[in-house]
Design an enzyme around this catalytic site. Sequence first.
Site, PDB file in Angstrom:
ATOM      1  N   ASP A   1      -1.926  -5.597 -10.186  1.00  0.00           N
ATOM      2  CA  ASP A   1      -0.809  -6.571  -9.375  1.00  0.00           C
ATOM      3  C   ASP A   1      -0.907  -6.271  -8.005  1.00  0.00           C
ATOM      4  O   ASP A   1      -0.946  -7.449  -7.139  1.00  0.00           O
ATOM      5  CB  ASP A   1       0.657  -5.828 -10.025  1.00  0.00           C
ATOM      6  CG  ASP A   1       1.296  -6.631 -10.790  1.00  0.00           C
ATOM      7  OD1 ASP A   1       0.879  -8.046 -10.603  1.00  0.00           O
ATOM      8  OD2 ASP A   1       2.155  -6.378 -11.383  1.00  0.00           O
TER       9      ASP A   1
ATOM     10  N   GLU B   1       5.999 -10.198  -4.981  1.00  0.00           N
ATOM     11  CA  GLU B   1       6.807  -9.175  -5.861  1.00  0.00           C
ATOM     12  C   GLU B   1       6.496  -8.007  -5.309  1.00  0.00           C
ATOM     13  O   GLU B   1       7.404  -7.106  -5.481  1.00  0.00           O
ATOM     14  CB  GLU B   1       6.634  -9.520  -7.066  1.00  0.00           C
ATOM     15  CG  GLU B   1       7.283  -8.665  -8.244  1.00  0.00           C
ATOM     16  CD  GLU B   1       6.850  -9.106  -9.522  1.00  0.00           C
ATOM     17  OE1 GLU B   1       5.786  -9.657  -9.934  1.00  0.00           O
ATOM     18  OE2 GLU B   1       7.784  -8.390 -10.533  1.00  0.00           O
TER      19      GLU B   1
ATOM     20  N   ASP C   1       3.723 -14.590  -6.866  1.00  0.00           N
ATOM     21  CA  ASP C   1       4.012 -13.241  -8.081  1.00  0.00           C
ATOM     22  C   ASP C   1       2.264 -13.415  -8.583  1.00  0.00           C
ATOM     23  O   ASP C   1       1.984 -14.133  -9.287  1.00  0.00           O
ATOM     24  CB  ASP C   1       4.733 -13.952  -9.263  1.00  0.00           C
ATOM     25  CG  ASP C   1       5.090 -13.090 -10.076  1.00  0.00           C
ATOM     26  OD1 ASP C   1       4.340 -12.096 -10.013  1.00  0.00           O
ATOM     27  OD2 ASP C   1       6.082 -13.105 -11.033  1.00  0.00           O
TER      28      ASP C   1
ATOM     29  N   THR D   1       3.794  -9.385 -17.001  1.00  0.00           N
ATOM     30  CA  THR D   1       3.170  -8.224 -16.847  1.00  0.00           C
ATOM     31  C   THR D   1       2.905  -7.424 -17.952  1.00  0.00           C
ATOM     32  O   THR D   1       1.968  -7.006 -18.579  1.00  0.00           O
ATOM     33  CB  THR D   1       3.773  -7.123 -15.736  1.00  0.00           C
ATOM     34  OG1 THR D   1       4.509  -8.055 -14.701  1.00  0.00           O
ATOM     35  CG2 THR D   1       2.697  -6.184 -15.039  1.00  0.00           C
TER      36      THR D   1
ATOM     37  N   ASP E   1       9.209 -15.972  -8.957  1.00  0.00           N
ATOM     38  CA  ASP E   1       8.912 -16.512 -10.341  1.00  0.00           C
ATOM     39  C   ASP E   1       8.962 -17.797 -10.634  1.00  0.00           C
ATOM     40  O   ASP E   1       8.521 -18.419 -11.362  1.00  0.00           O
ATOM     41  CB  ASP E   1      10.094 -15.686 -11.477  1.00  0.00           C
ATOM     42  CG  ASP E   1       9.917 -14.203 -11.531  1.00  0.00           C
ATOM     43  OD1 ASP E   1       8.716 -14.057 -11.851  1.00  0.00           O
ATOM     44  OD2 ASP E   1      11.066 -13.742 -11.595  1.00  0.00           O
TER      45      ASP E   1
HETATM   46  O1  LIG Z   1       6.326  -9.898 -15.239  1.00  0.00           O
HETATM   47  P1  LIG Z   1       7.140 -10.190 -13.958  1.00  0.00           P
HETATM   48  O2  LIG Z   1       6.095 -10.941 -12.663  1.00  0.00           O
HETATM   49  O3  LIG Z   1       7.787  -8.838 -13.484  1.00  0.00           O
HETATM   50  O4  LIG Z   1       8.214 -11.201 -14.007  1.00  0.00           O
HETATM   51  C1  LIG Z   1       9.064 -11.366 -14.975  1.00  0.00           C
HETATM   52  C2  LIG Z   1      10.295 -12.060 -14.547  1.00  0.00           C
HETATM   53  O5  LIG Z   1      10.887 -11.790 -13.314  1.00  0.00           O
HETATM   54  C3  LIG Z   1      11.417 -11.943 -15.544  1.00  0.00           C
HETATM   55  O6  LIG Z   1      12.552 -12.743 -15.313  1.00  0.00           O
HETATM   56  C4  LIG Z   1      11.005 -12.399 -16.986  1.00  0.00           C
HETATM   57  O7  LIG Z   1      11.813 -12.164 -18.094  1.00  0.00           O
HETATM   58  P2  LIG Z   1      12.591 -13.144 -18.826  1.00  0.00           P
HETATM   59  O8  LIG Z   1      11.788 -14.211 -19.053  1.00  0.00           O
HETATM   60  O9  LIG Z   1      13.174 -12.410 -20.049  1.00  0.00           O
HETATM   61  O10 LIG Z   1      13.620 -13.820 -17.865  1.00  0.00           O
HETATM   62  C5  LIG Z   1       9.494 -11.516 -17.367  1.00  0.00           C
HETATM   63  O11 LIG Z   1       9.175 -12.105 -18.397  1.00  0.00           O
HETATM   64  P3  LIG Z   1       8.899 -11.325 -19.679  1.00  0.00           P
HETATM   65  O12 LIG Z   1       9.970 -10.184 -19.835  1.00  0.00           O
HETATM   66  O13 LIG Z   1       8.865 -12.096 -21.074  1.00  0.00           O
HETATM   67  O14 LIG Z   1       7.501 -10.564 -19.556  1.00  0.00           O
HETATM   68  C6  LIG Z   1       8.572 -11.878 -16.317  1.00  0.00           C
HETATM   69  O15 LIG Z   1       8.336 -13.116 -16.079  1.00  0.00           O
HETATM   70 MG   LIG Z   2       4.879 -10.207 -11.289  1.00  0.00          MG
HETATM   71 MG   LIG Z   3       7.258 -12.510 -12.196  1.00  0.00          MG
END
Ligand SMILES: O=P(O)(O)O[C@H]1[C@H](O)[C@@H](O)[C@H](OP(=O)(O)O)[C@@H](OP(=O)(O)O)[C@H]1O
Ligand SMILES: [Mg+2]
Ligand SMILES: [Mg+2]
Length: 403
Positions: A55, A80, A154, A159, A323
């Site tokens: 990342d 991020e 991002d 992830t 995001d």
């Molecule tokens: O993987 P990172 O870059 O940390 O970004 C997260 C987002 O910040 C979250 O908002 C997402 O969660 P939700 O899709 O449940 O809101 C989250 O989705 P996920 O919980 O389904 O992986 C991710 O998109």
């Molecule tokens: Mg991310």
């Molecule tokens: Mg994200």
Amino acid sequence: MSDILCEVIRAAEKAAEIARACRSEEALFQLLVEKRKGNESSQNKFTMDFITLADVLIQEVIKHDIVKKFPGLEHNISGEESNHFTNELGDVITVKVCPTEEETAALLNQVLNGKMVAAEVLARVVHQDIPITDPVLDAVKLEVPQSTLGIWVDPIDATYQYIKGCGDSAPIHGIYSHGLQCVTILIGVYDLSTGVPVMGVINQPFALQDPKSSRWEGQYYWGISYMGTKIFSTQLTTSDDHDEDDSICHIHRHPDSGEIEYECHHFSVVTSTRETERIKTILSDMCGERLHFAAGAGYKSLCVVLGLVDIYSISGDYTFRWDSCAAHAILLSLGGGIVNWEECLKHMKNGETMLDLPHLVYNVDEAGADGLYKWSNKGGLIAFKSKEHLENFLSLLIEKLGL
Ligand SMILES: O=P(O)(O)O[C@H]1[C@H](O)[C@@H](O)[C@H](OP(=O)(O)O)[C@@H](OP(=O)(O)O)[C@H]1O
Ligand SMILES: [Mg+2]
Ligand SMILES: [Mg+2]
């Protein structure tokens, strides 16, 4: 062609190469699985560390490549991740791209605690040239002054799906609820003074898998919306391009009266499994089988961009500026956008017309919030490709919420 857009697309493609390499190159993949024989917690920790490195490294590569072409932009690129990484020995190392492949390999070797082969493989991908051939992009005659721009990155969205690495999830109505297909790389560019998105790219590094070789191929989508000019990548269409009524209707008998009833679902919505139970029930009433749940904020927005659903909504403060900025830019180029859920409901409740839609902006933080939460999309969001869909969705939502 727009030089900045071209560079943003190229940087996202290189990021996708790194993301794929970490799963396909033996020396790197070993780092994902090597502790599997050890106890659960140490395996999870090591896997998390390696993913954090991927990342952080991807974000640094994106920054490095964009800044190399556009010096000065480094002050306005945010993401991020922070570029400080703690290795297994507890040493804090600043991850960066060095002038030569050998130097980058030496730095990564330090981060990976002496795993030189893996460090060399990573460094090779980091320093490779990525050719971009896109006739539509070549034809874009739009120069945007770089001093007016800020960038949100991002490096890996969804992830958790990237760590799990599931490659055989099956789509429902074209939508993957989970799996590597939900992983995206997001780069959004916005106007520093207004906070309005200008251009963006969503790169899906694991879009398709070749059944014979098992190799993954990626896809990327871009859009630019600047001073009234709106252009987007060839695979995309505005919603005006298809106006057939695609409602799904069911006939059933009322359980008490026995009368025949028609129930039509006009909307399709994708949301998070983290949505509240109350909103999930309302959305299910509104959409029936056209309500979808999918992983990744970037992937859910992509579903709207691709027209797989009309709306992506989330009522809580779960997403961040990085995001949503990329998808927001692309949706603006397609005639849609991303608005604040809470603000929309306030306007509607007060009977106000929404001449100025409460679009998310990317240049100011959330007052009173701390740390990363300064950049959370407070109040939730609604992403849409057509204003008509947004209006219909909001009217029905207001009715169901009893506001
Ligand atoms: O993987 P990172 O870059 O940390 O970004 C997260 C987002 O910040 C979250 O908002 C997402 O969660 P939700 O899709 O449940 O809101 C989250 O989705 P996920 O919980 O389904 O992986 C991710 O998109
Ligand atoms: Mg991310
Ligand atoms: Mg994200």
